[in-house]
Every structure is written in structure tokens, then in C-alpha cells.
Design an enzyme around this catalytic site. Structure first.
Site, PDB file in Angstrom:
ATOM      1  N   HIS A 285       4.983   7.909   7.474  1.00  0.00           N
ATOM      2  CA  HIS A 285       5.578   7.703   6.168  1.00  0.00           C
ATOM      3  C   HIS A 285       5.648   8.816   5.317  1.00  0.00           C
ATOM      4  O   HIS A 285       5.901   8.963   4.182  1.00  0.00           O
ATOM      5  CB  HIS A 285       4.240   6.837   5.390  1.00  0.00           C
ATOM      6  CG  HIS A 285       4.661   6.070   4.211  1.00  0.00           C
ATOM      7  ND1 HIS A 285       5.576   5.089   4.150  1.00  0.00           N
ATOM      8  CD2 HIS A 285       4.438   6.026   2.907  1.00  0.00           C
ATOM      9  CE1 HIS A 285       5.826   4.582   3.062  1.00  0.00           C
ATOM     10  NE2 HIS A 285       4.948   5.430   1.921  1.00  0.00           N
TER      11      HIS A 285
ATOM     12  N   ASP B  16       5.265   3.827  11.002  1.00  0.00           N
ATOM     13  CA  ASP B  16       4.820   4.061   9.377  1.00  0.00           C
ATOM     14  C   ASP B  16       3.267   3.496   9.409  1.00  0.00           C
ATOM     15  O   ASP B  16       3.122   2.431   9.493  1.00  0.00           O
ATOM     16  CB  ASP B  16       5.701   3.349   8.776  1.00  0.00           C
ATOM     17  CG  ASP B  16       5.408   3.419   7.097  1.00  0.00           C
ATOM     18  OD1 ASP B  16       4.425   3.466   6.464  1.00  0.00           O
ATOM     19  OD2 ASP B  16       6.562   3.958   6.348  1.00  0.00           O
TER      20      ASP B  16
ATOM     21  N   SER C 288       9.050   5.120  -0.628  1.00  0.00           N
ATOM     22  CA  SER C 288       7.818   4.228  -0.617  1.00  0.00           C
ATOM     23  C   SER C 288       7.964   3.372  -1.912  1.00  0.00           C
ATOM     24  O   SER C 288       8.885   2.781  -2.209  1.00  0.00           O
ATOM     25  CB  SER C 288       6.785   5.101  -0.592  1.00  0.00           C
ATOM     26  OG  SER C 288       5.665   4.198  -0.366  1.00  0.00           O
TER      27      SER C 288
END
Lengths: 279, 279
Positions: free
Chosen positions: B254, B222, B146
Site C-alpha cells: 500500500h 496490499d 487509498s
């Protein structure tokens, strides 16, 4: 039953669910990993019982079990370690009350009303799981860490027909002789030590053993080694000629770094028992 | 440098250390996994940069990277994501301030005094590591999740001679066009967007690319997919004819359940680049 979360994980699904428990009189939360094979029909189940201070979540995110369970097509169940919530009694110590149910049915106040973890883990939660998910009730195995290793060993020896195999990571295995045991059994079960024996793995191993294989890993650098009673349990295994492997792992401590290191071995061990594979 | 903890893990040692940082003007904590091979001499290093809200600890306990690093004889470094502490500015939002350093050197008040994560991760921490631990400065690779994927990609493209390979899990890769980027770059770097370009992986990929291989995994489910800029980065990879693999993983989100699922692939990918193995 409420779905708290579902995350795709190693081709399967790591779920977290909450349901009202009659045993504990509270809502209870658990984790369940279903491998991809569960889409095609019931899969074998490996129970993972956690240690002091843990919720359903610790092992689910730190033990690294899903990858091996996915490889073997086995589901994983991660129960909580006690009832919780504002109406549930607790103790200032980390090793009594919430997070420290010790997998017994409490008979003493103030614990008896909610702390019925034996019934929850051995009866109510299994019924809830097998009625709802694609799990094969005829193929179960059980493991756990520390207090959860105590739970796994004692439950397996009480339900020898239910579990194909039992393993544990750094289990508390002689709680009647330990600071991790005497205090809690006194609080939950009262002062009559004869009533404690049903929940002491060493006593149970001496008295009845387990018909399947047993695998224990404990670190030689376990900072809580003096609380575990490994030597008494080792002696009981040997005295009984139990089919068992006890491994003392050099330099490992009590943490999830230890648990995750040997998780592959434990899942493989259970897979062999669950699938009847002999190498 | 203070040792916070050292745990045996997959035959190596998972350590946590704290040191005073000149770059941030604070103490900084990081995790370092050393495989058993480090006892015999310097080992290659894989940097893992974490995402929003994370400390050094999240990936260290949840990503399951140590087993694969141990198998490959590679060290893992887990830096924190920002300076921390009572004297360090913060923001009520989870995506600005502490836990959200974005791997840049802030130039704007109140952030400039402490938020110098670019210098910390690319200069000060490497110097501290290579002077103290058995790590091979000539064999480094970098990955992240991320915001940490953003850090890994941008740092790799600024230091192409340092890193043999770069990968990322669900990276923020076009922050100039994202709510995970514009807000933070405005706060840390000011309103002149020309100064943001050095920290946008898509801009960097268009302008310079990376000499080694690139691996990206992002889940099709996600929940933050709209913040990542994957489509722009994918287009930039293709336009540049970058040696790269971009995988959109069906059903994954995610979370660290996603990261851990594909960690083996990423460590293997970096091992191939670090050891010069071709399959």
C-alpha cells in the site's frame, strides 16, 4: 541484522535494515534497494550519501532513484548520516552531532566515541552488505547530496580502485573554507587544519584527483550556495584536467526537487561507468 | 493566497500555497506543480487526492509524479486531506478527523463546521486555482491513493463532464462495506446509509459509471487489501461494461513505493485522455 521493512518497488525490493555497528558503538539503520536482477546474482552498487539532518530515509523516499536503478539493474545503498540514540552526543544546531556526521572519524570528545562514520561507510557497512546481499563488490559507484556529496567525493578519492565513478548533487566541496566544514572539523577533528585536508574535496582534487569520471550538478539558485565551495572545486577540476562534468542548473535550489530532477542523469552516468558502456 | 514555497523541479515549479477557505472555515494548504509549458498558456490539470494521514506534502515529495507531468506538460494539484489546526476537531484514531476527511461534506457534529472537503475539492479550490494559475479548466483528470482513490473515483463519477479520465492507486472503492468507510460515514454523514451511497465508488459505478476511461492499480500484497473493496468494484466495472483497466500488481503493498512504481503509467494514461491521443 534485523529487517525493518521490505517493500516491492519498481520490480525490485526497497528494504530497510538495522545492525549493530562496532564502528559507531550503536545500532545503525540503512536502506537498500535491490533490483529484480539481484535474484539471479550479484548486481552493481551505487552508494548514496545523504545530507545534513537526513536519515537513511530521505533519499530513499524522495530522490526517485529506484526507478532508474531498476532500469539499469543497479542496487542502491542509503546509509544514515550519523550514529543516533539517547546515549549518543548531540548539539542543538542542525549541522553538528546527530544527523551531521560529515563522513569523518571524530578524534575529539565528546564525539570520538560514536562518530566514526568514515569507518562505518567505507569499511564496516560494505563488509556487512557484501557478505549478506547479492551485490558485486567489484562494481561500485558513489554519489551524494550536500554533506553527502562531500562524503562521496572524499571517499571516492581515497578509494580510487573501489569506485568506477563519482557524482554529487550540490556537494559541499571545500569545507575547510566554509561554515559547513570549519565548525564541524574543529569539533570532530580538532584545531589542526592539516588533519582536515584528507576530508576536503577541493584539496584532494588538487592533490590526487580521481581516475574515473566525475559528475556534479549544483543549482544556480541554491540557497546554501555560499557554503558549498563550488568555485574552488571547479577551479581544482580544471587545474587537474580531471575527467569531469560540472553543471550549474539554472533556477534550481538545494532541495530534493532539484535532486530528483537530475537523478536519471546521475544513475545513467554511473551505469555507463559500471557496465563499461560507451556511447 | 500566500506562497509558502516554490522550488524548481523538472523544468517547472513545485509550489506550495495557503489560502483562507470558506468551505472549511480554515486556512488550507495545497501543492501545485506547473510544468514549463504553463509559462506559455494554460496547461491541463491532473488532480492527485491523498490518503489517510497525508497532508498536501506526501505525494508531492514521494510519488515521483512531477517528472512524468513535466514530460507531458500537465499540472499537478495536491490538496490536503482535511482541515487542520487547533480549532478543528480531531479524533485519536488516524482514520477519523484531521488527515481523514474522506472527501465528503460532514453533516454531523462536531465535524460539520469544518469538514467540508467535498465542497473544498470540487468547488472552492478549483475556482481559486483557475482564477490564479495558467490551468486549462477544460482539460482535467483526477487520480488518488487509498482514501484519495475513493475521492477521485466518487468525484469523477459526480462530475463526468469535468474529468477526461480517472485513475486510482489502491483505492478504497466500497467504503459502505469497509472498516475504512462505515466508521467515517457514520461520524461525518450520520447513520442513514442511504446518504452514504453518493460516496461509494462501487454503488456509483453500478448506478452510473463514468464516460471516460478508468485505470486502477492495486497490489496483491496490499496490507490493507481487506479494507479496499476491490472485488466489489471489479464486479461493478464488469457488470457495467465500463471502459476500464484493473491491474492487480504482484507483490506490491500500500506504500508510496507502490504508487511511484506505477505513476508513469497513470500520468501517461491521463495524458492520452487529456490530449486526445490514441495509440
Amino acid at each position: 541484522m534485523d529487517t525493518i521493512s521490505e517493500n516491492r518497488c519498481f520490480g525490485g525490493t526497497q528494504g530497510v535494515y538495522r545492525h549493530a555497528s562496532d564502528a559507531t558503538g550503536t545500532d545503525m539503520t540503512f536502506g537498500l534497494f535491490l533490483p529484480a536482477e539481484a535474484a539471479d546474482g550479484p548486481v552493481p552498487v551505487l552508494w548514496y550519501l545523504s545530507g545534513l539532518t537526513c536519515t537513511h530515509e530521505n533519499a530513499m523516499v524522495k530522490a526517485g532513484a529506484q526507478q532508474w536503478a531498476a532500469e539499469q539493474g543497479i542496487a542502491l545503498v542509503f546509509p544514515d548520516t550519523s550514529p543516533r540514540g539517547p546515549g549518543v552526543p548531540d548539539d542543538a544546531a542542525y549541522d553538528l552531532g546527530q544527523g551531521a556526521g560529515f563522513y569523518v572519524n571524530a578524534t575529539q570528545d565528546p564525539w570520538a566515541e560514536h562518530f566514526q562514520m568514515w569507518s562505518y561507510v567505507t569499511d564496516e557497512l560494505p563488509r556487512a552488505l557484501f557478505s549478506r546481499f547479492a551485490l558485486d563488490e567489484g562494481r561500485q559507484a558513489i554519489t551524494g547530496h550536500s554533506m553527502g556529496g562531500h562524503g562521496a567525493l572524499t571517499i571516492a578519492m581515497h578509494f580510487p580502485d573501489r569506485f568506477a565513478s563519482v557524482s554529487a548533487f550540490a556537494p559541499i566541496c571545500n569545507p575547510m573554507e566554509s561554515d559547513w566544514g570549519r565548525k564541524q572539523f574543529t569539533a570532530y577533528l580538532g584545531p589542526n587544519t592539516a588533519l582536515w585536508e584528507a576530508h576536503d574535496a577541493t584539496v584532494l582534487m588538487r592533490a590526487r584527483g580521481f581516475p574515473g569520471p566525475v559528475l556534479i550538478d549544483t543549482g544556480t539558485a541554491d540557497q546554501f550556495g555560499n557554503h558549498l565551495g563550488t568555485e574552488a572545486f571547479a577551479a581544482a577540476l580544471a587545474a587537474r584536467r580531471q575527467h569531469a562534468t560540472l553543471r550549474l542548473q539554472p533556477g534550481y535550489d538545494h532541495s530534493y526537487f532539484f535532486v530528483s530532477t537530475f537523478m536519471e542523469d546521475h544513475v545513467s552516468f554511473h551505469a555507463e561507468a559500471l557496465y563499461g558502456v560507451t556511447e
